[in-house]
Scaffold this motif. Sequence first.
Motif, short mmCIF file in Angstrom:
data_model
loop_
_atom_site.label_atom_id
_atom_site.label_comp_id
_atom_site.label_asym_id
_atom_site.label_seq_id
_atom_site.Cartn_x
_atom_site.Cartn_y
_atom_site.Cartn_z
N ALA A 173 0.73 -1.30 -0.04
CA ALA A 173 -0.03 0.12 -0.15
C ALA A 173 0.83 1.11 0.17
N HIS A 174 2.09 0.99 0.01
CA HIS A 174 3.04 2.23 -0.10
C HIS A 174 2.84 3.24 1.16
N ALA A 175 2.70 2.40 2.50
CA ALA A 175 2.73 3.18 3.71
C ALA A 175 3.41 2.54 4.96
N SER A 176 3.42 3.32 5.75
CA SER A 176 3.99 2.65 6.87
C SER A 176 3.06 1.87 7.71
N VAL A 177 3.42 1.01 8.35
CA VAL A 177 2.55 0.08 9.25
C VAL A 177 1.69 0.77 10.24
N ARG A 178 2.08 1.86 10.90
CA ARG A 178 1.52 2.70 11.67
C ARG A 178 0.34 3.42 10.96
N THR A 179 0.72 3.90 9.77
CA THR A 179 -0.47 4.68 9.09
C THR A 179 -1.27 3.70 8.48
N LEU A 180 -1.07 2.66 7.95
CA LEU A 180 -1.75 1.67 7.53
C LEU A 180 -3.11 1.21 8.57
N GLU A 181 -2.24 0.83 9.83
CA GLU A 181 -3.20 0.47 10.91
C GLU A 181 -4.36 1.49 11.39
N ARG A 182 -3.74 2.94 11.22
CA ARG A 182 -4.60 3.87 11.62
C ARG A 182 -5.79 3.94 10.69
N LYS A 183 -5.48 4.01 9.39
CA LYS A 183 -6.35 4.18 8.43
C LYS A 183 -7.30 3.07 8.41
N PHE A 184 -6.55 1.80 8.50
CA PHE A 184 -7.62 0.57 8.29
C PHE A 184 -8.47 0.41 9.40
N LYS A 185 -8.12 0.74 10.69
CA LYS A 185 -8.95 0.85 11.84
C LYS A 185 -10.19 1.91 11.79
N ARG A 186 -9.88 3.05 11.16
CA ARG A 186 -10.90 4.12 10.81
C ARG A 186 -11.75 3.52 9.78
N SER A 187 -11.67 2.91 8.82
CA SER A 187 -12.36 2.62 7.82
C SER A 187 -13.13 1.13 8.07
N SER A 188 -12.63 0.29 8.85
CA SER A 188 -13.14 -1.09 9.11
C SER A 188 -13.45 -1.28 10.49
N GLY A 189 -13.05 -0.51 11.52
CA GLY A 189 -13.24 -0.78 12.81
C GLY A 189 -12.28 -2.14 13.17
N HIS A 190 -11.44 -2.71 12.53
CA HIS A 190 -10.54 -3.79 12.83
C HIS A 190 -9.24 -3.22 12.40
N THR A 191 -8.41 -4.12 13.08
CA THR A 191 -6.89 -4.16 12.56
C THR A 191 -6.78 -4.96 11.43
N VAL A 192 -5.73 -4.71 10.67
CA VAL A 192 -5.26 -5.44 9.46
C VAL A 192 -5.06 -7.13 9.63
N LYS A 193 -4.46 -7.35 10.88
CA LYS A 193 -4.37 -8.50 11.59
C LYS A 193 -5.67 -9.42 11.83
N ASP A 194 -6.86 -8.41 12.24
CA ASP A 194 -8.09 -8.97 12.53
C ASP A 194 -8.60 -9.50 11.26
N VAL A 195 -8.63 -8.72 10.12
CA VAL A 195 -9.40 -9.14 8.85
C VAL A 195 -8.62 -10.22 8.22
N ALA A 196 -7.23 -10.08 8.29
CA ALA A 196 -6.65 -11.11 7.71
C ALA A 196 -6.65 -12.60 8.27
N GLY A 197 -7.07 -12.41 9.55
CA GLY A 197 -7.27 -13.93 10.16
C GLY A 197 -8.58 -14.38 9.73
N LEU A 198 -9.46 -13.37 9.59
CA LEU A 198 -10.97 -14.13 9.13
C LEU A 198 -10.74 -14.47 7.67
N MET A 199 -10.05 -13.79 6.78
CA MET A 199 -9.90 -14.27 5.73
C MET A 199 -9.19 -15.52 5.37
N ARG A 200 -8.21 -15.70 6.10
CA ARG A 200 -7.39 -16.76 6.36
C ARG A 200 -8.24 -18.17 6.69
#
Length: 260
Positions: A173-200
């Motif tokens: 995503a061409h972003a830092s982990v911190r920036t991505l996590e902040r934006k992802f939490k704002r948009s989905s209410g979950h962390t990247v790890k949360d969503v990835a775990g469900l996808m897996r």
Amino acid sequence: MHQQFPAPEALRDTIACFWHTRPDSTEFEVIPDGYAEIIFYFGGQCGIFANGAVQQLPSPFLMGLLDQPVRVSAASQLDILGVRCFPWTVFDLLGLAPAKGPHAFEHPITRLHTALAVTMASGGGVAAAVTQLQQYFLQTRGGMPVDNTILKAGAAMLSAHGVLPVSAVAAAAHASVRTLERKFKRSSGHTVKDVAGLMRFEQARNQLWRDPDTNLADLAQALGYTDQSHLNREFKRYSGTTPAAFKSGVRSIISTRPLP
């Protein structure tokens, strides 16, 4: 009875597909997966079991990401139309704050229920109702704020079926982990790890449904789990049962199906 309809090209970064189903029972279980769904239903009242009682839900309601199975109860057989959305886009699409699990929501799309019910009951049926939904989103998609960081991260996660570590998703995503996590939490209410775990988990569940003889150690390795014990823990966390018990259940279903 289940039908799936592809999303128009202009919506595919936001909506995975549209679908229709008619459950053969008035009580059924919804297992977690990596999507959020806008659910319209027709034919009677519908609700979920919560705290020992049935909590009624309007049509439509929003099924946010689940972290455990949800039991649904209906007064009669239902026709269900669903809009399967990516969890990192659905709340921006609707202009809502992120929320988890099944819940009512306020939005102009709720006014579509009556028109869809008329279409479903007419000669046009399901296909015409899905077309109405697609047209609605094609007309309103332009008002959705677009965050390319989130869209790129989501595309990377989908391509890898949730197996990528957070650092690799951030790099895609061409972003830092911190920036991505902040934006992802704002948009989905979950962390990247949360969503990835469900996808897996969804990948594991689907594979065992397709082939209940799948070797669990091999499946754990293919999906990036640390080992089979890790797969067992995550599978039970989301489904309430172990992979071995799930496999046994699938075999039982297969064995009772009539021969063609």
